[in-house]
Design a protein around this motif. Sequence first.
Motif, mmCIF file in Angstrom:
data_model
loop_
_atom_site.group_PDB
_atom_site.id
_atom_site.type_symbol
_atom_site.label_atom_id
_atom_site.label_comp_id
_atom_site.label_asym_id
_atom_site.label_seq_id
_atom_site.Cartn_x
_atom_site.Cartn_y
_atom_site.Cartn_z
ATOM 1 N N ARG A 22 52.516 25.735 34.257
ATOM 2 C CA ARG A 22 53.469 26.760 34.688
ATOM 3 C C ARG A 22 54.138 26.430 36.017
ATOM 4 O O ARG A 22 55.273 26.805 36.245
ATOM 5 N N TYR A 23 53.420 25.747 36.914
ATOM 6 C CA TYR A 23 53.993 25.408 38.211
ATOM 7 C C TYR A 23 53.492 24.036 38.667
ATOM 8 O O TYR A 23 52.667 23.918 39.567
ATOM 9 N N PRO A 24 53.994 22.972 38.019
ATOM 10 C CA PRO A 24 53.507 21.623 38.333
ATOM 11 C C PRO A 24 53.878 21.145 39.736
ATOM 12 O O PRO A 24 53.202 20.286 40.294
ATOM 13 N N GLN A 25 54.916 21.731 40.326
ATOM 14 C CA GLN A 25 55.364 21.304 41.646
ATOM 15 C C GLN A 25 54.307 21.527 42.721
ATOM 16 O O GLN A 25 54.377 20.940 43.791
ATOM 17 N N VAL A 26 53.332 22.371 42.446
ATOM 18 C CA VAL A 26 52.308 22.669 43.445
ATOM 19 C C VAL A 26 51.577 21.414 43.888
ATOM 20 O O VAL A 26 51.142 21.321 45.029
ATOM 21 N N LEU A 27 51.463 20.434 43.016
ATOM 22 C CA LEU A 27 50.740 19.213 43.368
ATOM 23 C C LEU A 27 51.462 18.385 44.427
ATOM 24 O O LEU A 27 50.867 17.529 45.061
ATOM 25 N N HIS A 28 52.719 18.652 44.610
ATOM 26 C CA HIS A 28 53.486 17.904 45.606
ATOM 27 C C HIS A 28 53.603 18.669 46.929
ATOM 28 O O HIS A 28 54.029 18.122 47.934
ATOM 29 N N ALA A 29 53.204 19.921 46.925
ATOM 30 C CA ALA A 29 53.349 20.757 48.114
ATOM 31 C C ALA A 29 52.348 20.359 49.194
ATOM 32 O O ALA A 29 51.308 19.779 48.925
ATOM 33 N N SER A 30 52.697 20.712 50.393
ATOM 34 C CA SER A 30 51.807 20.509 51.526
ATOM 35 C C SER A 30 51.017 21.791 51.748
ATOM 36 O O SER A 30 51.587 22.882 51.757
ATOM 37 N N VAL A 31 49.726 21.654 51.932
ATOM 38 C CA VAL A 31 48.887 22.828 52.171
ATOM 39 C C VAL A 31 49.317 23.516 53.465
ATOM 40 O O VAL A 31 49.583 24.720 53.490
ATOM 41 N N ALA A 32 49.413 22.760 54.538
ATOM 42 C CA ALA A 32 49.697 23.349 55.851
ATOM 43 C C ALA A 32 51.127 23.876 55.961
ATOM 44 O O ALA A 32 51.363 24.949 56.492
#
Length: 156
Positions: free
Chosen positions: A60-70
């Motif tokens: 549903r939201y594959p882009q999350v793997l590229h996001a920065s946590v901080a």
Amino acid sequence: MVDVMRECVDFLHKLGLTTEDIINYPLFLGYHVKKNMIPMLDYLGKLGVRKSSLSDFLRRYPQVLHASVAVGLQPVLKYLQGMDIKLTDIPHVLKRYPEVLGFKLCSDKKFEERMTYESIDLEEMETEPTFDMNSLMVARSDEFGSECKESDEEDL
């Protein structure tokens, strides 16, 4: 390069994603397992996202793997908590709306600046429309030879 992609595909398969899921979002192949995926999945786990729901979440939201946590996720979570969403409810929010993690938030100062404009009172607005739709509408000509006759319309 091929070894990195193979490692990525194998890792995604272990998470429960299919080859079709990867084909549907080929940018998965550009994510580094150790630099991008593992830290993000670890963070999602700390938030309460269950391992059993990760594959659905990533579909549903594959882009999350590229996001920065901080930079990307922590401000969004802080914002959600500021909206009186309890930390224990965050997994439910993320399960239902995973794309919320993609919200780009501005600073409080910038938000306040954007909100300092004067509001428009609806009573002060013109009651007549300012745009006339009829000026754009043109009656069709019968150049295409309409097969429908007026007498046929009366029979309906």
